[in-house]
Design an enzyme around this catalytic site. Sequence first.
Site, PDB file in Angstrom:
ATOM      1  N   ASP A 180       0.870  -1.150   0.060  1.00 21.90           N
ATOM      2  CA  ASP A 180       0.021  -0.006   0.009  1.00 21.90           C
ATOM      3  C   ASP A 180       1.019   1.271   0.139  1.00 21.90           C
ATOM      4  OD1 ASP A 180       0.614  -0.731   2.659  1.00 21.90           O
ATOM      5  OD2 ASP A 180      -0.587   0.758   3.320  1.00 21.90           O
TER       6      ASP A 180
ATOM      7  N   GLU B  25      -0.040  -1.016   5.801  1.00 25.22           N
ATOM      8  CA  GLU B  25       1.254  -0.370   6.627  1.00 25.22           C
ATOM      9  C   GLU B  25       1.117   1.090   6.823  1.00 25.22           C
ATOM     10  OE1 GLU B  25       5.039   1.379   7.758  1.00 25.22           O
ATOM     11  OE2 GLU B  25       3.843   1.787   5.891  1.00 25.22           O
ATOM     12  N   GLU B  26       0.586   1.787   5.807  1.00 23.27           N
ATOM     13  CA  GLU B  26       0.686   3.330   5.643  1.00 23.27           C
ATOM     14  C   GLU B  26      -0.710   3.848   6.443  1.00 23.27           C
ATOM     15  OE1 GLU B  26       2.987   4.977   4.933  1.00 23.27           O
ATOM     16  OE2 GLU B  26       4.276   4.270   3.311  1.00 23.27           O
TER      17      GLU B  26
END
EC number: 3.5.1.18
Length: 387
Positions: free
Chosen positions: A78, A143-144
Amino acid sequence: MTGKAYNVNPSSDVLALAKALIERPSLTPDDGGCMDLIEPRLVAAGMAMESLDFGDVRNLLAVHGAGPPHVMLLGHTDVVPPGPLEEWTSPPFEPSVRDGMLYGRGAADMKGSVAALVVAVQRFLAERADHAGTLSLLLTSDEEGPAEHGVRAVVPVLKKRRLLPDACLVGEPSSRERLGDVMRIGRRGSIQARLIIRGVQGHTAYAHPADNPVHRAGPLLAELGQLCYEDGDDDFPPTKLQISNLRAGTGAENVTPGQLEIRFNIRNNPHSPADVLKDRVEAIIEAHDPGPWCLDWRVSGEPFGPARGALPMAVVEACREVLGHSPEADTGGGTSDGRFLGPAGVSVVELGPVNRTIHQVDECVSVADLKRLPAVYQAVMNRLLAD
């Protein structure tokens, strides 16, 4: 775990794979088809594949071999939003090479690293299919963003299956000026706090000073902003508090606010646990007596590290072999998904491209660096999973 049969002859061209990944707009938590592109390559390399999806987040686990030591490679597909499209020299999801740099959203953070990890695994298994121990690659699409259903959710599954790795190499962009000049051997924790102080909304001409929560909070804000934590050491910088947002009022010029919202972030050293910090912050608030208040406190990542032993040593030796220099060991910067493995006792090191343009317009990575990165990752695997 199941191994799917694919009639593929995957290319090991890291630049081509990085471009193909950048072409897929994968804004958190949407994977954008990145893992569908990667999975056949790993199957063809002989890895067993499993999807560990939670909610709308994709998590792909690839495993080869069995027994100790277990070395995991970790990455995310991502990316953050591109921002104003008109400010990009070329469209963010149309990869472009100019003057030796590959441009596109995720080029450095971290589709370039993901491509390098995949290619390194392909090359390693082609040469060492009978390697010792276990090699795994874990990819997530969360993750972001909130990071609730990505690696955070996968770690308990691995722990239950006794599949937690001994060592984890994360492909986050750790380098500062040139490839491999910095490796992260740990990270400070991250705490998100939201303090609400209540007052009385009213007309500015008639309001009592004690009714205005902004006035009452002035000394408190000053003390929070000047907090000093003397807990730094040779491995970690000191704990640091930063006020990130203040919000109050209705927007009218003649109305006092009914409440003040203060948001702040704490990056905490392992010597200052989150519960100790919370007690200290609450004591400061109470001492200032700002009126009715409540504090929301969320630990988004615990501190971990510093990594010692075989993994950081292998990373240093791999950089010397491939790049001709040793990385500086560091624990600065933000957070990564290593925060969910490090506190579980896993040795975690982050090594990846130069991070100068991450999350920026015209994000880019050096093509030369991108082409050398798989060899660095492969050299690490060679050292940790020798015959």
